[in-house]
Design an enzyme around this catalytic site. Structure first.
Site, PDB file in Angstrom:
ATOM      1  N   ASN A  38      -1.544   1.666   5.857  1.00  0.00           N
ATOM      2  CA  ASN A  38      -1.314   3.107   6.060  1.00  0.00           C
ATOM      3  C   ASN A  38      -2.573   3.837   6.508  1.00  0.00           C
ATOM      4  O   ASN A  38      -2.591   5.064   6.569  1.00  0.00           O
ATOM      5  CB  ASN A  38      -0.838   3.742   4.749  1.00  0.00           C
ATOM      6  CG  ASN A  38       0.516   3.208   4.336  1.00  0.00           C
ATOM      7  OD1 ASN A  38       1.403   3.100   5.171  1.00  0.00           O
ATOM      8  ND2 ASN A  38       0.662   2.864   3.072  1.00  0.00           N
ATOM      9  N   HIS A 124      11.257   8.927  -0.878  1.00  0.00           N
ATOM     10  CA  HIS A 124      10.405   7.903  -1.511  1.00  0.00           C
ATOM     11  C   HIS A 124      10.702   7.768  -3.012  1.00  0.00           C
ATOM     12  O   HIS A 124      11.090   8.729  -3.677  1.00  0.00           O
ATOM     13  CB  HIS A 124       8.944   8.313  -1.319  1.00  0.00           C
ATOM     14  CG  HIS A 124       7.960   7.272  -1.730  1.00  0.00           C
ATOM     15  ND1 HIS A 124       7.220   7.370  -2.875  1.00  0.00           N
ATOM     16  CD2 HIS A 124       7.600   6.105  -1.142  1.00  0.00           C
ATOM     17  CE1 HIS A 124       6.424   6.315  -2.972  1.00  0.00           C
ATOM     18  NE2 HIS A 124       6.627   5.535  -1.929  1.00  0.00           N
ATOM     19  N   GLU A 167      11.099  14.311   3.279  1.00  0.00           N
ATOM     20  CA  GLU A 167       9.766  13.888   3.740  1.00  0.00           C
ATOM     21  C   GLU A 167       9.604  14.357   5.168  1.00  0.00           C
ATOM     22  O   GLU A 167      10.587  14.416   5.911  1.00  0.00           O
ATOM     23  CB  GLU A 167       9.666  12.348   3.726  1.00  0.00           C
ATOM     24  CG  GLU A 167       9.624  11.757   2.353  1.00  0.00           C
ATOM     25  CD  GLU A 167       9.607  10.223   2.359  1.00  0.00           C
ATOM     26  OE1 GLU A 167       9.034   9.610   3.267  1.00  0.00           O
ATOM     27  OE2 GLU A 167      10.199   9.653   1.432  1.00  0.00           O
ATOM     28  N   SER A 171       8.894   7.259   5.238  1.00  0.00           N
ATOM     29  CA  SER A 171       7.929   6.174   5.088  1.00  0.00           C
ATOM     30  C   SER A 171       8.435   4.824   5.571  1.00  0.00           C
ATOM     31  O   SER A 171       7.640   3.976   5.963  1.00  0.00           O
ATOM     32  CB  SER A 171       7.499   6.058   3.630  1.00  0.00           C
ATOM     33  OG  SER A 171       8.615   5.831   2.807  1.00  0.00           O
ATOM     34  N   ASP A 196       7.509  16.151   1.416  1.00  0.00           N
ATOM     35  CA  ASP A 196       6.463  15.167   1.153  1.00  0.00           C
ATOM     36  C   ASP A 196       5.841  14.823   2.514  1.00  0.00           C
ATOM     37  O   ASP A 196       6.472  14.194   3.363  1.00  0.00           O
ATOM     38  CB  ASP A 196       7.082  13.930   0.483  1.00  0.00           C
ATOM     39  CG  ASP A 196       6.036  12.870   0.157  1.00  0.00           C
ATOM     40  OD1 ASP A 196       4.939  12.908   0.748  1.00  0.00           O
ATOM     41  OD2 ASP A 196       6.322  12.002  -0.683  1.00  0.00           O
ATOM     42  N   HIS A 199       3.154  10.776   4.962  1.00  0.00           N
ATOM     43  CA  HIS A 199       2.933  10.035   6.212  1.00  0.00           C
ATOM     44  C   HIS A 199       2.786  10.959   7.415  1.00  0.00           C
ATOM     45  O   HIS A 199       2.331  10.517   8.472  1.00  0.00           O
ATOM     46  CB  HIS A 199       4.082   9.048   6.447  1.00  0.00           C
ATOM     47  CG  HIS A 199       4.128   7.965   5.417  1.00  0.00           C
ATOM     48  ND1 HIS A 199       3.417   6.800   5.529  1.00  0.00           N
ATOM     49  CD2 HIS A 199       4.750   7.915   4.208  1.00  0.00           C
ATOM     50  CE1 HIS A 199       3.612   6.054   4.454  1.00  0.00           C
ATOM     51  NE2 HIS A 199       4.430   6.712   3.634  1.00  0.00           N
ATOM     52  N   LYS A 232      -3.300   7.659   2.717  1.00  0.00           N
ATOM     53  CA  LYS A 232      -2.724   7.076   3.941  1.00  0.00           C
ATOM     54  C   LYS A 232      -3.647   7.414   5.126  1.00  0.00           C
ATOM     55  O   LYS A 232      -4.708   6.822   5.220  1.00  0.00           O
ATOM     56  CB  LYS A 232      -1.294   7.536   4.100  1.00  0.00           C
ATOM     57  CG  LYS A 232      -0.506   7.129   2.833  1.00  0.00           C
ATOM     58  CD  LYS A 232       0.937   7.043   2.972  1.00  0.00           C
ATOM     59  CE  LYS A 232       1.644   6.838   1.646  1.00  0.00           C
ATOM     60  NZ  LYS A 232       1.496   5.482   1.101  1.00  0.00           N
TER      61      LYS A 232
HETATM   62  C1  LIG Z   1       6.432   9.119   1.101  1.00  0.00           C
HETATM   63  C2  LIG Z   1       5.442   8.763   0.043  1.00  0.00           C
HETATM   64  N1  LIG Z   1       5.188   9.639  -0.922  1.00  0.00           N
HETATM   65  C3  LIG Z   1       4.314   9.373  -1.909  1.00  0.00           C
HETATM   66  C4  LIG Z   1       3.634   8.173  -1.942  1.00  0.00           C
HETATM   67  C5  LIG Z   1       2.695   7.898  -3.091  1.00  0.00           C
HETATM   68  O1  LIG Z   1       1.374   8.068  -2.694  1.00  0.00           O
HETATM   69  P1  LIG Z   1       0.212   7.279  -3.452  1.00  0.00           P
HETATM   70  O2  LIG Z   1       0.138   5.935  -2.821  1.00  0.00           O
HETATM   71  O3  LIG Z   1      -1.000   8.124  -3.248  1.00  0.00           O
HETATM   72  O4  LIG Z   1       0.600   7.205  -4.896  1.00  0.00           O
HETATM   73  C6  LIG Z   1       3.848   7.233  -0.938  1.00  0.00           C
HETATM   74  C7  LIG Z   1       3.090   5.964  -0.934  1.00  0.00           C
HETATM   75  O5  LIG Z   1       3.504   4.923  -1.219  1.00  0.00           O
HETATM   76  C8  LIG Z   1       4.791   7.526   0.075  1.00  0.00           C
HETATM   77  O6  LIG Z   1       5.052   6.629   1.034  1.00  0.00           O
END
Ligand SMILES: Cc1ncc(COP(=O)(O)O)c(C=O)c1O
Length: 375
Positions: A38, A124, A167, A171, A196, A199, A232
């Site tokens: 990422n 996610h 999102e 992701s 969110d 990404h 990321k």
């Molecule tokens: C869409 C999404 N939100 C949140 C997260 C969580 O982020 P972190 O890896 O900082 O815990 C991820 C990562 O896996 C993600 O892909």
């Protein structure tokens, strides 16, 4: 107390079930070159980021020594909060130890004021877990289907406050959510939108500011709560929300994954600040990624899109063939199985980064072509 044989056989039979269902996970080898990293902009190895981490760690110590509410509230937290709020066009932000924890706390907090939740079917796991923990009344709408969501909202008890959860850049599929249409629904029915931007940050919008920039929308803190991660495109570690200052205030009291965990180490905070400032000041980072994405998509015969996330789908045997042919070339991109993706939606998730060179693109396209996936 169970005998040690009973103890072992209980665990082994559960592992066996997971194996049989294709749900057993195994840790990959680290040495292979990653095709699903990422680190989209390559900032995890940027000399200025590394220098900031090293210098701050030498001066301030390796750990934060406590939670934000006790000894761990190093002033760099406030600096990073100011920087990420500015970058996103908002006025307040809160930094968390991970993006996962940011999503948990924001769902816990928002459920206190918006007890109805409408969530996209592809969000996610961290958002799903947050919704579950919050005990909200949640309905799932089909992925990106704003008409289905509209009819759900029309059936909702009048005047009940609600939050829509989505999102900016999904992701797994690398597709975008219809942010403008979702915001219109929030305006019409008086709700709030949680986006969110994990990404989308560093990949969407000309300057990489994320989903709102891509949709040419200003940040309205009475309608939008952003969450995201520094792990990321920013190449570091930690999560954040950008939200109305009052929502930030509430989260400090209600966000259990904010309260009951150790704060980020000062060096990590400094690295995140350095990475954010590089992204803020150098739009070439984003355009370089976009050029690379265009080349890769072209090479494997996919239509154009700004998304560095490229899911390769097809019959599972062909996906396994591609993954093993990549492995022979020293490249790592595993097949992703349920429950990370829905049943029947297994894929290889390729993510293009600024670390890629043309040789990787050629090797990838050769493996995909040899599996005759798109014929
Ligand atoms: C869409 C999404 N939100 C949140 C997260 C969580 O982020 P972190 O890896 O900082 O815990 C991820 C990562 O896996 C993600 O892909």
């Amino acid at each position: 107390m169970p005998s040690s044989d009973t103890f072992k056989s209980r665990i082994e039979s559960r592992l066996f079930e997971l194996d049989a269902a294709g749900r057993r996970k195994r840790l990959p080898q680290y040495s292979l070159r990653q095709l699903s990293s990422n680190d989209y902009l390559g900032l995890s190895r940027h000399p200025e980021v590394i220098e900031a981490i090293v210098k701050t760690t030498a001066a301030e110590g390796s750990g934060s020594t406590g939670s934000r509410l006790l000894s761990g509230n190093h002033p760099l937290n406030a600096s990073l909060e100011e920087a990420i709020a500015d970058f996103k066009g908002g006025s307040a932000a809160l930094v968390f130890s991970t993006g996962y924890q940011a999503n948990i706390s924001m769902m816990l907090t928002l459920s206190n004021i918006y007890p109805f939740v409408y969530s996209d079917s592809h969000i996610h796991a961290s958002l799903i877990d947050g919704i579950r923990l919050s005990g909200s009344n949640c309905q799932i709408f089909p992925h990106n289907d704003t008409e289905a969501l509209r009819s759900m909202l029309e059936k909702k008890p009048l005047g009940e406050p609600f939050v829509i959860v989505t999102e900016s850049l999904f992701s797994m599929d690398g597709d975008r959510s219809p942010i403008a249409a979702l915001l219109n629904l929030c305006d019409e029915h008086d709700g709030i939108l949680l986006i969110d931007d994990a990404h989308g940050t560093g990949t969407l919008g000309l300057e990489g500011r994320g989903g709102l920039e891509h949709a040419s929308l200003a940040f309205n803190p009475q309608r939008v709560v952003l969450t995201g991660t520094f792990s990321k495109a920013l190449g570091g570690l930690g999560g954040y929300t950008v939200c109305h200052p009052l929502i930030r205030e509430l989260t400090i009291s209600l966000g259990r994954s904010f309260i009951y965990t150790t704060a980020l180490p000062p060096g990590i905070l400094a690295g995140n600040i350095a990475a954010l400032s590089l992204l803020d000041q150098d739009p070439d980072l984003v355009s370089k990624l976009r050029t690379r994405v265009r080349k890769v998509r072209d090479a494997i015969g996919l239509p154009p899109s700004p998304s560095p996330i490229i899911p390769i789908r097809g019959p599972i045997e062909k996906l396994e063939l591609i993954a093993s042919s990549l492995r022979e070339k020293g490249l790592f991109a595993p097949v992703i199985h349920p429950p990370t993706v829905a049943d029947g939606e297994e894929c290889i998730r390729i993510s293009v980064t600024n670390h890629w060179d043309d040789a990787i693109t050629e090797q990838l396209s050769e493996s995909v072509k040899n599996a005759q996936l798109f014929q």
